[in-house]
Design a protein around this motif. Structure first.
Motif, PDB file in Angstrom:
ATOM      1  N   GLY A  72      -7.366  17.309  13.099  1.00 32.48           N
ATOM      2  CA  GLY A  72      -7.242  16.334  14.168  1.00 32.48           C
ATOM      3  C   GLY A  72      -7.943  15.030  13.844  1.00 32.48           C
ATOM      4  N   ALA A  73      -7.873  14.106  14.799  1.00 30.87           N
ATOM      5  CA  ALA A  73      -8.492  12.792  14.604  1.00 30.87           C
ATOM      6  C   ALA A  73      -9.952  12.774  15.022  1.00 30.87           C
ATOM      7  CB  ALA A  73      -7.723  11.738  15.390  1.00 30.87           C
ATOM      8  N   SER A  74     -10.419  13.799  15.733  1.00 31.62           N
ATOM      9  CA  SER A  74     -11.807  13.815  16.190  1.00 31.62           C
ATOM     10  C   SER A  74     -12.470  15.137  15.821  1.00 31.62           C
ATOM     11  CB  SER A  74     -11.880  13.594  17.708  1.00 31.62           C
ATOM     12  OG  SER A  74     -11.246  14.652  18.395  1.00 31.62           O
ATOM     13  N   THR A  90     -10.825  -0.717   1.306  1.00 31.05           N
ATOM     14  CA  THR A  90     -10.522   0.694   1.526  1.00 31.05           C
ATOM     15  C   THR A  90     -11.200   1.147   2.804  1.00 31.05           C
ATOM     16  OG1 THR A  90     -10.395   1.091  -0.861  1.00 31.05           O
ATOM     17  CG2 THR A  90     -10.636   3.022   0.562  1.00 31.05           C
ATOM     18  N   GLY A  91     -10.458   1.902   3.609  1.00 27.81           N
ATOM     19  CA  GLY A  91     -11.035   2.379   4.857  1.00 27.81           C
ATOM     20  C   GLY A  91      -9.996   3.070   5.713  1.00 27.81           C
ATOM     21  N   PRO A  92     -10.298   3.264   6.996  1.00 29.13           N
ATOM     22  CA  PRO A  92      -9.332   3.888   7.904  1.00 29.13           C
ATOM     23  C   PRO A  92      -8.027   3.091   7.938  1.00 29.13           C
ATOM     24  CG  PRO A  92     -11.505   3.756   8.925  1.00 29.13           C
ATOM     25  CD  PRO A  92     -11.568   2.958   7.667  1.00 29.13           C
ATOM     26  N   ARG A  93      -6.905   3.794   7.842  1.00 31.80           N
ATOM     27  CA  ARG A  93      -5.606   3.115   7.783  1.00 31.80           C
ATOM     28  C   ARG A  93      -5.394   2.188   8.967  1.00 31.80           C
ATOM     29  NH1 ARG A  93      -1.286   4.082   4.885  1.00 31.80           N
ATOM     30  NH2 ARG A  93      -2.213   6.033   4.137  1.00 31.80           N
ATOM     31  N   ASP A 105      -9.852   9.247  10.231  1.00 31.43           N
ATOM     32  CA  ASP A 105      -8.563   8.626   9.985  1.00 31.43           C
ATOM     33  C   ASP A 105      -8.222   8.800   8.517  1.00 31.43           C
ATOM     34  OD1 ASP A 105      -6.236   7.236  10.261  1.00 31.43           O
ATOM     35  OD2 ASP A 105      -7.146   5.356  10.891  1.00 31.43           O
ATOM     36  N   ASP A 106      -6.933   8.608   8.184  1.00 34.42           N
ATOM     37  CA  ASP A 106      -6.517   8.679   6.789  1.00 34.42           C
ATOM     38  C   ASP A 106      -7.040   7.468   6.032  1.00 34.42           C
ATOM     39  OD1 ASP A 106      -5.160  11.013   7.290  1.00 34.42           O
ATOM     40  OD2 ASP A 106      -3.268   9.998   7.728  1.00 34.42           O
ATOM     41  N   GLY A 153      -9.640  12.531   1.359  1.00 37.16           N
ATOM     42  CA  GLY A 153      -8.497  11.832   1.929  1.00 37.16           C
ATOM     43  C   GLY A 153      -8.702  11.371   3.353  1.00 37.16           C
ATOM     44  N   ARG A 154      -9.876  11.630   3.930  1.00 37.22           N
ATOM     45  CA  ARG A 154     -10.177  11.197   5.287  1.00 37.22           C
ATOM     46  C   ARG A 154     -11.409  10.287   5.246  1.00 37.22           C
ATOM     47  NH1 ARG A 154      -8.172  14.824   9.016  1.00 37.22           N
ATOM     48  NH2 ARG A 154      -8.334  13.092  10.508  1.00 37.22           N
TER      49      ARG A 154
END
Length: 312
Positions: free
Chosen positions: A96-98, A168-171, A131-132, A55-56
């Motif tokens: 987290g994001a990082s 498809t990729g980072p939101r 990212d999601d 999912g990431r």
């Protein structure tokens, strides 16, 4: 001592020259073999494969990674033909994001046997941005220029199959992409219908993935033919509640397009429209002629005088 004249020197140098050339070649070969066995160090590229949690997704491309190896030149050359790899599965506990990914020589996997020793990995730490995952379907715009040969024309424009592609990729990135474009191509002196595959331009997409990387473009190209139809009535689209008249009431139109399609065009599929802006006073209005898709229609008289019927 007798002096050596230039002619004698030349004779001395060229005497037994095949033996001398062979000796020189053997000396160079021995030097190369000896040099290849000397220990040295070399930076070689590393394939870094990072699997994000479910999912990431990584929101940017992973920077280049290199490893410093020690060994003979003969062995180090093997690493360039089959670079070492580092495979990392990120833990599902990342919220987290990082994420700071530490690399070491223990992570290196050799693609083939080589008598070398890993001494360092550069860089030793990579800051990954996560990212999601998001997906959406966006249209594909063909960047195609078609130049037909003399006497030919493109009818109906350029079609794309499929007309849209899923990305498809980072939101954060996916939500900013509204369209995709094909790589620019130009086709000249075209005399027949076009059907060909074209790659989608992915240069600016970064880590975004596409459900397909190419599309098919279609264009109807054929020899230009003409057909004349007389007596097409002028239809007036003016202010409601007013009965309008046109002078002339009907016009002649000229159709241009593929001969096989012109033959199937009927009078009912042709429209000549006048759109007055006033409230019934006499007005000269430009005529708009239209017909089936891919057929060009032109009224030989491009304007008419329209007005309210006198009986109104």
């Amino acid at each position: 001592m007798n002096p050596i004249y230039p002619r004698d020197l030349r004779a001395t140098l060229t005497a037994n020259w095949p033996i001398k050339v062979t000796a020189l070649g053997l000396a160079a070969l021995l030097w190369a073999v000896t040099e290849a066995e000397e220990p040295t160090t070399q930076l070689v590229p590393v394939n870094l494969e990072v699997a994000p949690p479910e999912g990431r997704v990584l929101s940017f491309r992973i920077p280049p990674v290199q490893a410093l190896y020690a060994g003979s030149s003969r062995e180090l050359i093997k690493l360039f033909a089959s670079p070492p790899t580092i495979r990392v599965q990120l833990p599902d506990t990342i919220s987290g994001a990082s994420y700071s990914l530490a690399l070491s020589t223990d992570d290196l996997i050799l693609g083939r046997d080589a008598d070398v020793q890993a001494q360092d990995v550069q860089p030793r730490t990579i800051n990954l941005i996560l990212d999601d995952v998001a997906s959406r379907t966006v249209p594909v715009v063909p960047l195609v220029r078609i130049r037909p040969d003399s006497g030919f024309a493109v009818f109906s424009g350029v079609a794309v199959i499929p007309a849209s592609v899923e990305i498809t990729g980072p939101r954060r990135i996916v939500e900013q992409i509204d369209t995709l474009r094909t790589i620019p191509i130009e086709l000249t002196r075209v005399t027949a219908p076009i059907r060909r595959g074209v790659e989608i331009d992915t240069a600016s997409l970064g880590v975004v993935r596409l459900s397909r990387r190419s599309v098919v473009i279609l264009a109807e190209v054929g020899r230009i033919s003409e057909r004349v139809i007389m007596g097409i009535p002028v239809r007036i689209r003016g202010q409601r509640g007013i009965s309008w008249t046109s002078e002339p009431p009907a016009v002649t139109v000229t159709l241009s397009g593929p001969a096989n399609r012109l033959a199937t065009v009927t009078r009912d599929s042709i429209q000549v429209i006048a759109s007055p802006q006033g409230n019934g006073a006499p007005e000269t209005v430009r005529l708009r002629a239209s017909g089936p898709l891919g057929i060009e229609v032109a009224a030989t008289r491009d304007s008419a005088v329209v007005q309210r019927r006198r009986s109104d």
